[in-house]
Design a protein around this motif. Structure first.
Motif, mmCIF file in Angstrom:
data_model
loop_
_atom_site.group_PDB
_atom_site.id
_atom_site.type_symbol
_atom_site.label_atom_id
_atom_site.label_comp_id
_atom_site.label_asym_id
_atom_site.label_seq_id
_atom_site.Cartn_x
_atom_site.Cartn_y
_atom_site.Cartn_z
ATOM 1 N N ILE A 6 49.835 12.647 19.059
ATOM 2 C CA ILE A 6 49.279 13.897 19.619
ATOM 3 C C ILE A 6 47.922 14.071 19.023
ATOM 4 O O ILE A 6 47.814 14.571 17.882
ATOM 5 N N ALA A 7 47.062 14.160 19.960
ATOM 6 C CA ALA A 7 45.701 14.427 19.419
ATOM 7 C C ALA A 7 45.098 15.762 19.999
ATOM 8 O O ALA A 7 44.834 16.102 21.193
ATOM 9 N N ASP A 8 45.029 17.081 18.855
ATOM 10 C CA ASP A 8 44.610 18.069 19.291
ATOM 11 C C ASP A 8 44.034 18.808 18.031
ATOM 12 O O ASP A 8 44.746 18.647 16.910
ATOM 13 N N ASP A 9 43.141 19.555 18.190
ATOM 14 C CA ASP A 9 42.529 20.039 16.821
ATOM 15 C C ASP A 9 43.154 21.649 16.575
ATOM 16 O O ASP A 9 42.884 22.086 15.472
ATOM 17 N N HIS A 10 44.126 22.124 17.292
ATOM 18 C CA HIS A 10 45.122 23.226 16.855
ATOM 19 C C HIS A 10 46.366 22.712 16.695
ATOM 20 O O HIS A 10 47.111 21.926 17.394
ATOM 21 N N SER A 11 46.752 23.295 15.147
ATOM 22 C CA SER A 11 47.847 22.803 14.709
ATOM 23 C C SER A 11 49.300 23.321 15.494
ATOM 24 O O SER A 11 50.451 22.751 15.771
ATOM 25 N N ILE A 12 49.037 24.518 16.293
ATOM 26 C CA ILE A 12 50.196 24.980 17.119
ATOM 27 C C ILE A 12 50.456 24.328 18.264
ATOM 28 O O ILE A 12 51.509 24.229 18.875
ATOM 29 N N VAL A 13 49.435 23.858 18.792
ATOM 30 C CA VAL A 13 49.524 22.992 19.772
ATOM 31 C C VAL A 13 50.430 21.686 19.801
ATOM 32 O O VAL A 13 51.258 21.048 20.272
ATOM 33 N N ARG A 14 50.042 20.980 18.359
ATOM 34 C CA ARG A 14 50.551 19.802 18.087
ATOM 35 C C ARG A 14 52.086 20.051 17.763
ATOM 36 O O ARG A 14 52.919 19.175 18.109
ATOM 37 N N GLY A 16 54.114 22.573 19.155
ATOM 38 C CA GLY A 16 54.476 22.890 20.222
ATOM 39 C C GLY A 16 55.108 21.333 21.085
ATOM 40 O O GLY A 16 56.040 21.395 21.385
ATOM 41 N N ALA A 17 54.028 20.585 20.963
ATOM 42 C CA ALA A 17 54.212 19.538 21.989
ATOM 43 C C ALA A 17 55.269 18.431 21.115
ATOM 44 O O ALA A 17 56.003 17.799 21.683
ATOM 45 N N SER A 18 55.361 18.705 20.017
ATOM 46 C CA SER A 18 56.296 17.820 18.949
ATOM 47 C C SER A 18 57.546 18.120 19.351
ATOM 48 O O SER A 18 58.321 17.474 19.548
ATOM 49 N N PHE A 19 57.876 19.542 19.393
ATOM 50 C CA PHE A 19 59.180 19.841 19.834
ATOM 51 C C PHE A 19 59.383 19.539 21.248
ATOM 52 O O PHE A 19 60.683 19.010 21.307
ATOM 53 N N ILE A 20 58.612 19.588 22.040
ATOM 54 C CA ILE A 20 59.030 19.011 23.484
ATOM 55 C C ILE A 20 59.395 17.700 23.429
ATOM 56 O O ILE A 20 60.285 17.044 24.166
ATOM 57 N N ILE A 21 58.584 16.745 22.658
ATOM 58 C CA ILE A 21 58.807 15.227 22.762
ATOM 59 C C ILE A 21 60.070 14.741 22.111
ATOM 60 O O ILE A 21 60.815 14.100 22.520
ATOM 61 N N LYS A 22 60.498 15.682 21.103
ATOM 62 C CA LYS A 22 61.738 15.363 20.221
ATOM 63 C C LYS A 22 62.984 15.901 21.186
ATOM 64 O O LYS A 22 64.040 15.102 21.114
ATOM 65 N N GLU A 23 62.724 16.756 22.061
ATOM 66 C CA GLU A 23 63.950 17.158 22.881
ATOM 67 C C GLU A 23 63.943 15.999 24.104
ATOM 68 O O GLU A 23 65.290 15.902 24.205
ATOM 69 N N LEU A 24 62.921 15.566 24.402
ATOM 70 C CA LEU A 24 63.034 14.215 25.174
ATOM 71 C C LEU A 24 63.519 12.980 24.818
ATOM 72 O O LEU A 24 64.201 12.246 25.396
ATOM 73 N N ILE A 25 62.901 12.543 23.566
ATOM 74 C CA ILE A 25 62.930 11.490 22.933
ATOM 75 C C ILE A 25 63.352 11.746 21.372
ATOM 76 O O ILE A 25 62.447 11.756 20.868
ATOM 77 N N SER A 26 64.590 11.668 21.162
ATOM 78 C CA SER A 26 64.998 12.279 19.916
ATOM 79 C C SER A 26 64.563 11.365 18.632
ATOM 80 O O SER A 26 64.339 11.701 17.585
ATOM 81 N N ALA A 28 61.833 9.514 18.864
ATOM 82 C CA ALA A 28 60.456 9.223 19.104
ATOM 83 C C ALA A 28 59.639 9.436 17.568
ATOM 84 O O ALA A 28 59.932 10.069 16.975
ATOM 85 N N ILE A 29 58.638 8.286 17.295
ATOM 86 C CA ILE A 29 57.908 8.320 16.140
ATOM 87 C C ILE A 29 56.669 9.048 16.590
ATOM 88 O O ILE A 29 55.906 8.671 17.576
ATOM 89 N N ILE A 30 56.512 10.416 15.919
ATOM 90 C CA ILE A 30 55.021 11.121 16.352
ATOM 91 C C ILE A 30 54.083 11.197 15.348
ATOM 92 O O ILE A 30 54.373 11.191 14.274
ATOM 93 N N LEU A 31 52.784 10.833 15.756
ATOM 94 C CA LEU A 31 51.812 10.873 14.930
ATOM 95 C C LEU A 31 50.857 11.920 15.392
ATOM 96 O O LEU A 31 50.792 12.437 16.443
ATOM 97 N N GLN A 32 50.054 12.534 14.475
ATOM 98 C CA GLN A 32 48.880 13.411 15.030
ATOM 99 C C GLN A 32 47.785 13.121 14.349
ATOM 100 O O GLN A 32 47.453 12.394 13.401
ATOM 101 N N ALA A 33 46.777 13.694 15.312
ATOM 102 C CA ALA A 33 45.259 13.477 15.029
ATOM 103 C C ALA A 33 44.665 14.836 15.432
ATOM 104 O O ALA A 33 44.968 15.487 16.298
#
Length: 215
Positions: A6-14, A16-26, A28-33
């Motif tokens: 997940i590449a976004d300069d706003h932590s709140i967006v990262r 929120g997206a992490s929650f969505i991804i974890k709901e879909l793919i429990s 999943a390995i999530i990296l951030q930038a």
């Protein structure tokens, strides 16, 4: 096991997206930038299945990012997640190689749908972008562009225009885009000519009117 960046300069967006991804793919390995340089570094470390990419982030904000990313990892699926208008930017980024484009104002349920589609089918288009794509296929280029003046700009001209309407000077844009000042000046002249504007306030007003028409 899927690896998603997940590449976004706003932590709140990262977050929120992490929650969505974890709901879909429990599992999943999530990296951030937070910057494009961090994206570049992460992609050189290990293979990533999906890149959720904000195009308005430090070090980025131009269409050539997609090409550079695919040169590092040709197999990675890229979902552009941006505050820039779909109808003006989506087809540009999809044509450049992105797997999908989603506006940040979209409901989180649609983000989930987009991720599902890309992971299972390799591509995602919102209904609005599908309609735009059909218009482009069934309309001559001149008629298609005439419906929206801003479509007359090339990808590079659009990138330059985005910086100019934010108030950046020629030298600032040249440094950001790694171009010479004379090249940026040439692009600026082409933009003004294509859009029939004579100064920066008129250019800003044209983009503002476009945004208002889309809402």
């Amino acid at each position: 096991m899927k690896k998603i960046l997940i590449a976004d300069d706003h932590s709140i967006v990262r977050l929120g997206a992490s929650f969505i991804i974890k709901e879909l793919i429990s599992d999943a390995i999530i990296l951030q930038a937070e910057t494009y340089d961090e994206v570049y570094t992460e992609l050189k470390k290990d293979a990533v299945d999906l890149l959720l990419l904000d195009i308005n982030m430090p070090g980025g904000n131009n269409i050539k990012m997609v090409k550079e990313i695919l040169e590092i990892q040709p197999q990675v699926k890229i979902l552009i997640f941006s505050s820039y208008e779909e109808n003006l930017y989506a087809l540009r980024y999809i044509s450049a190689g992105a797997s999908g484009y989603l506006h940040k104002n979209t409901a989180m349920s649609e983000l989930k749908n987009a991720i599902q589609n890309i992971m299972s089918r390799g591509r995602y288009m919102s209904e609005a972008v599908k309609e735009l794509y059909i218009q482009k296929l069934t309309t001559s280029k001149s008629s298609f562009d005439d419906k929206d003046q801003l479509r007359k700009l090339s990808n590079r001209e659009m990138d330059v225009a985005k910086h100019l309407i934010k108030g950046l000077g020629i030298l600032d844009v040249a440094n950001l885009m790694e171009l010479s000042s004379s090249t940026v000046s040439t692009y600026k002249s082409r933009i003004f000519e294509k859009l029939n504007v004579t100064n920066l306030p008129e250019l800003i007003e044209l983009f503002k009117l476009h945004d208002e028409e889309q809402h």
